[in-house]
Motif scaffolding. Structure first.
Motif, PDB file in Angstrom:
ATOM      1  N   ALA A  14       5.620  -3.249 -11.097  1.00  0.00           N
ATOM      2  CA  ALA A  14       5.180  -1.923 -10.306  1.00  0.00           C
ATOM      3  C   ALA A  14       3.864  -2.160  -9.818  1.00  0.00           C
ATOM      4  CB  ALA A  14       5.566  -0.699 -10.989  1.00  0.00           C
ATOM      5  N   ARG A  15       2.819  -2.398 -10.621  1.00  0.00           N
ATOM      6  CA  ARG A  15       1.442  -2.792 -10.082  1.00  0.00           C
ATOM      7  C   ARG A  15       1.219  -3.736  -9.050  1.00  0.00           C
ATOM      8  NH1 ARG A  15      -2.445  -0.325 -13.193  1.00  0.00           N
ATOM      9  NH2 ARG A  15      -1.821   0.610 -15.139  1.00  0.00           N
ATOM     10  N   ILE A  16       2.162  -4.944  -9.163  1.00  0.00           N
ATOM     11  CA  ILE A  16       2.089  -5.824  -8.012  1.00  0.00           C
ATOM     12  C   ILE A  16       2.533  -5.239  -6.678  1.00  0.00           C
ATOM     13  CG2 ILE A  16       2.740  -7.940  -7.274  1.00  0.00           C
ATOM     14  CD1 ILE A  16       2.864  -8.768 -10.406  1.00  0.00           C
ATOM     15  N   LEU A  17       3.765  -4.761  -6.877  1.00  0.00           N
ATOM     16  CA  LEU A  17       4.377  -3.780  -5.495  1.00  0.00           C
ATOM     17  C   LEU A  17       3.415  -2.874  -4.901  1.00  0.00           C
ATOM     18  CD1 LEU A  17       8.146  -3.462  -6.914  1.00  0.00           C
ATOM     19  CD2 LEU A  17       7.108  -5.033  -5.174  1.00  0.00           C
ATOM     20  N   ASN A  18       2.567  -2.099  -5.947  1.00  0.00           N
ATOM     21  CA  ASN A  18       1.686  -0.984  -5.584  1.00  0.00           C
ATOM     22  C   ASN A  18       0.543  -1.703  -4.723  1.00  0.00           C
ATOM     23  OD1 ASN A  18       0.286   1.659  -5.695  1.00  0.00           O
ATOM     24  ND2 ASN A  18      -1.151   0.422  -6.701  1.00  0.00           N
ATOM     25  N   LEU A  19       0.076  -2.836  -5.391  1.00  0.00           N
ATOM     26  CA  LEU A  19      -1.170  -3.555  -4.535  1.00  0.00           C
ATOM     27  C   LEU A  19      -0.711  -4.086  -3.285  1.00  0.00           C
ATOM     28  CD1 LEU A  19      -2.966  -5.178  -7.352  1.00  0.00           C
ATOM     29  CD2 LEU A  19      -3.815  -3.473  -6.062  1.00  0.00           C
ATOM     30  N   ASN A  20       0.536  -4.431  -3.179  1.00  0.00           N
ATOM     31  CA  ASN A  20       1.272  -5.204  -1.829  1.00  0.00           C
ATOM     32  C   ASN A  20       1.303  -4.106  -0.893  1.00  0.00           C
ATOM     33  OD1 ASN A  20       2.592  -7.276  -0.417  1.00  0.00           O
ATOM     34  ND2 ASN A  20       4.243  -5.738  -0.680  1.00  0.00           N
ATOM     35  N   PHE A  21       1.655  -3.087  -1.329  1.00  0.00           N
ATOM     36  CA  PHE A  21       1.972  -1.866  -0.420  1.00  0.00           C
ATOM     37  C   PHE A  21       0.764  -1.424   0.011  1.00  0.00           C
ATOM     38  CE2 PHE A  21       1.494   2.917  -0.406  1.00  0.00           C
ATOM     39  CZ  PHE A  21       2.219   3.333   0.565  1.00  0.00           C
ATOM     40  N   LEU A  22      -0.530  -1.078  -0.735  1.00  0.00           N
ATOM     41  CA  LEU A  22      -1.792  -0.926  -0.336  1.00  0.00           C
ATOM     42  C   LEU A  22      -2.398  -1.850   0.338  1.00  0.00           C
ATOM     43  CD1 LEU A  22      -3.261   0.608  -3.659  1.00  0.00           C
ATOM     44  CD2 LEU A  22      -2.436   1.964  -1.589  1.00  0.00           C
ATOM     45  N   TYR A  23      -2.326  -3.121   0.371  1.00  0.00           N
ATOM     46  CA  TYR A  23      -2.694  -4.175   1.299  1.00  0.00           C
ATOM     47  C   TYR A  23      -2.342  -4.189   2.500  1.00  0.00           C
ATOM     48  CZ  TYR A  23      -5.435  -8.408   1.680  1.00  0.00           C
ATOM     49  OH  TYR A  23      -6.566  -9.375   2.250  1.00  0.00           O
ATOM     50  N   ASP A  24      -1.112  -3.700   2.512  1.00  0.00           N
ATOM     51  CA  ASP A  24      -0.332  -3.534   4.201  1.00  0.00           C
ATOM     52  C   ASP A  24      -0.846  -2.379   4.821  1.00  0.00           C
ATOM     53  OD1 ASP A  24       1.232  -5.883   3.793  1.00  0.00           O
ATOM     54  OD2 ASP A  24       2.986  -4.521   3.156  1.00  0.00           O
ATOM     55  N   GLU A  25      -1.225  -1.344   4.103  1.00  0.00           N
ATOM     56  CA  GLU A  25      -1.888  -0.004   4.611  1.00  0.00           C
ATOM     57  C   GLU A  25      -3.079  -0.625   5.173  1.00  0.00           C
ATOM     58  OE1 GLU A  25      -0.464   3.730   4.395  1.00  0.00           O
ATOM     59  OE2 GLU A  25       0.909   2.055   4.923  1.00  0.00           O
ATOM     60  N   MET A  26      -3.898  -1.353   4.665  1.00  0.00           N
ATOM     61  CA  MET A  26      -5.254  -1.595   4.779  1.00  0.00           C
ATOM     62  C   MET A  26      -5.433  -2.839   5.873  1.00  0.00           C
ATOM     63  SD  MET A  26      -7.749  -4.016   2.734  1.00  0.00           S
ATOM     64  CE  MET A  26      -6.732  -5.282   3.466  1.00  0.00           C
ATOM     65  N   LEU A  27      -4.197  -3.748   5.989  1.00  0.00           N
ATOM     66  CA  LEU A  27      -4.333  -4.866   6.810  1.00  0.00           C
ATOM     67  C   LEU A  27      -5.052  -5.127   8.033  1.00  0.00           C
ATOM     68  CD1 LEU A  27      -3.729  -7.913   6.204  1.00  0.00           C
ATOM     69  CD2 LEU A  27      -1.493  -7.318   7.194  1.00  0.00           C
ATOM     70  N   PRO A  28      -4.962  -3.936   8.837  1.00  0.00           N
ATOM     71  CA  PRO A  28      -5.550  -3.932  10.411  1.00  0.00           C
ATOM     72  C   PRO A  28      -7.023  -3.469  10.131  1.00  0.00           C
ATOM     73  CG  PRO A  28      -3.561  -2.385  10.135  1.00  0.00           C
ATOM     74  CD  PRO A  28      -3.861  -2.738   8.843  1.00  0.00           C
ATOM     75  N   VAL A  29      -7.389  -3.126   9.107  1.00  0.00           N
ATOM     76  CA  VAL A  29      -9.030  -2.776   9.077  1.00  0.00           C
ATOM     77  C   VAL A  29      -9.835  -3.962   8.782  1.00  0.00           C
ATOM     78  CG1 VAL A  29     -10.371  -0.849   8.206  1.00  0.00           C
ATOM     79  CG2 VAL A  29      -7.974  -0.291   8.211  1.00  0.00           C
ATOM     80  N   ALA A  30     -10.947  -3.657   9.486  1.00  0.00           N
ATOM     81  CA  ALA A  30     -11.902  -4.840   9.170  1.00  0.00           C
ATOM     82  C   ALA A  30     -12.604  -4.234   7.997  1.00  0.00           C
ATOM     83  CB  ALA A  30     -12.802  -5.012  10.281  1.00  0.00           C
ATOM     84  N   GLY A  31     -13.390  -5.322   7.289  1.00  0.00           N
ATOM     85  CA  GLY A  31     -14.219  -5.103   6.219  1.00  0.00           C
ATOM     86  C   GLY A  31     -13.601  -5.780   4.738  1.00  0.00           C
ATOM     87  N   SER A  32     -14.431  -5.622   3.780  1.00  0.00           N
ATOM     88  CA  SER A  32     -14.252  -6.171   2.666  1.00  0.00           C
ATOM     89  C   SER A  32     -13.356  -5.259   1.499  1.00  0.00           C
ATOM     90  CB  SER A  32     -15.532  -6.342   1.753  1.00  0.00           C
ATOM     91  OG  SER A  32     -16.447  -7.455   2.844  1.00  0.00           O
TER      92      SER A  32
END
Length: 249
Positions: free
Chosen positions: A51-69
């Motif tokens: 679930a933690r891995i799936l959570n990070l994958n979900f959040l990464y997709d939410e962030m993906l278009p945004v520039a930055g670190s």
């Protein structure tokens, strides 16, 4: 249950034996599989770990278009950092501007406030001295399996994030933050870092909390209340973890 290093676990007693069994099987698989230990070992991942891995994958997709670190405040053993490195390699393999920063004391909570509710104390969640050196090796090995592996695209920053975050901002005047992950659990460093990095968040940046609305760690929610106007942000819950929440600016 509280462990010797101050971690809190809420595993039901009737599941404790299953966790012990899986740990033993993990060791047996490691011995049997030899050089091919990595993939078979995935079979011993438990539902919460997956679930933690799936959570990070979900959040990464939410962030993906945004520039930055990406900044993670509260690294502990580094499993989330390693996952983020691999998600970057899969989802944006040639975006070498997506640096990932991990902040941690590596010696547990630097201090606990009365707003933290009394369940935790200073020094909780500590790990063995020098662990950050092992984690550095682990992350270097993971990054060596990724594209652009000649470029180091992560940094570990040791110390109290209340102090090191401000130094990081001074040392990196060019940096904007696409995603900030707060997993420090307690009030003071969470509030201090939120205040410090707020000017570096852009419209669209993701701010993540691992223990929001959590009765065991009330300080994290209190810090959010004091830094952001809750009437101007929409806090969303993760579909995978009960206390992980995030908002987009």
């Amino acid at each position: 249950m509280r462990t010797q290093d101050g971690q809190l676990f809420f595993t039901p007693p009737n599941q404790a034996d299953a966790y012990k069994e899986l740990r033993g099987i993990h060791g047996e698989i490691h011995d049997i599989a030899g050089e091919y230990w990595n993939w078979p070992s995935v079979a011993t991942l438990t539902r919460p770990s997956l679930a933690r891995i799936l959570n990070l994958n979900f959040l990464y997709d939410e962030m993906l278009p945004v520039a930055g670190s990406i900044c993670e405040f509260g690294v502990h053993y580094g499993s989330s950092l390693a996952t983020l490195l691999n998600l970057r390699a899969i989802k944006e393999p040639y975006n070498y501007s997506r640096h990932i920063f991990g902040f941690d004391t590596f010696s547990g909570f630097a201090g606990v406030d009365e707003k933290d509710g009394g369940l935790v104390k200073s020094g909780d969640f500590h790990i063995d001295e020098g662990y950050e050196k092992l984690l550095e090796r682990l992350l270097l090995a993971q990054e060596s399996l990724s594209p652009n592996n000649h470029l180091k695209k992560f940094s570990l920053i040791k110390g109290d994030a209340s102090v090191t975050s401000k130094q990081w901002l001074e040392d990196n005047p060019h940096s904007i933050i696409s995603m900030a992950i707060f997993d420090m659990d307690v009030y003071k460093p969470t509030k201090d870092v939120l205040e410090a990095i707020k000017p570096r968040l852009s419209k669209g940046s993701i701010v993540v909390f691992d223990e929001l609305n959590c009765p065991h760690f009330p300080g994290e929610t209190q810090a959010l209340f004091e830094v952001f106007d809750m009437n101007t942000i929409e806090v969303k819950r993760s579909p995978f973890l009960p206390y992980t929440s995030y908002f987009r600016l």
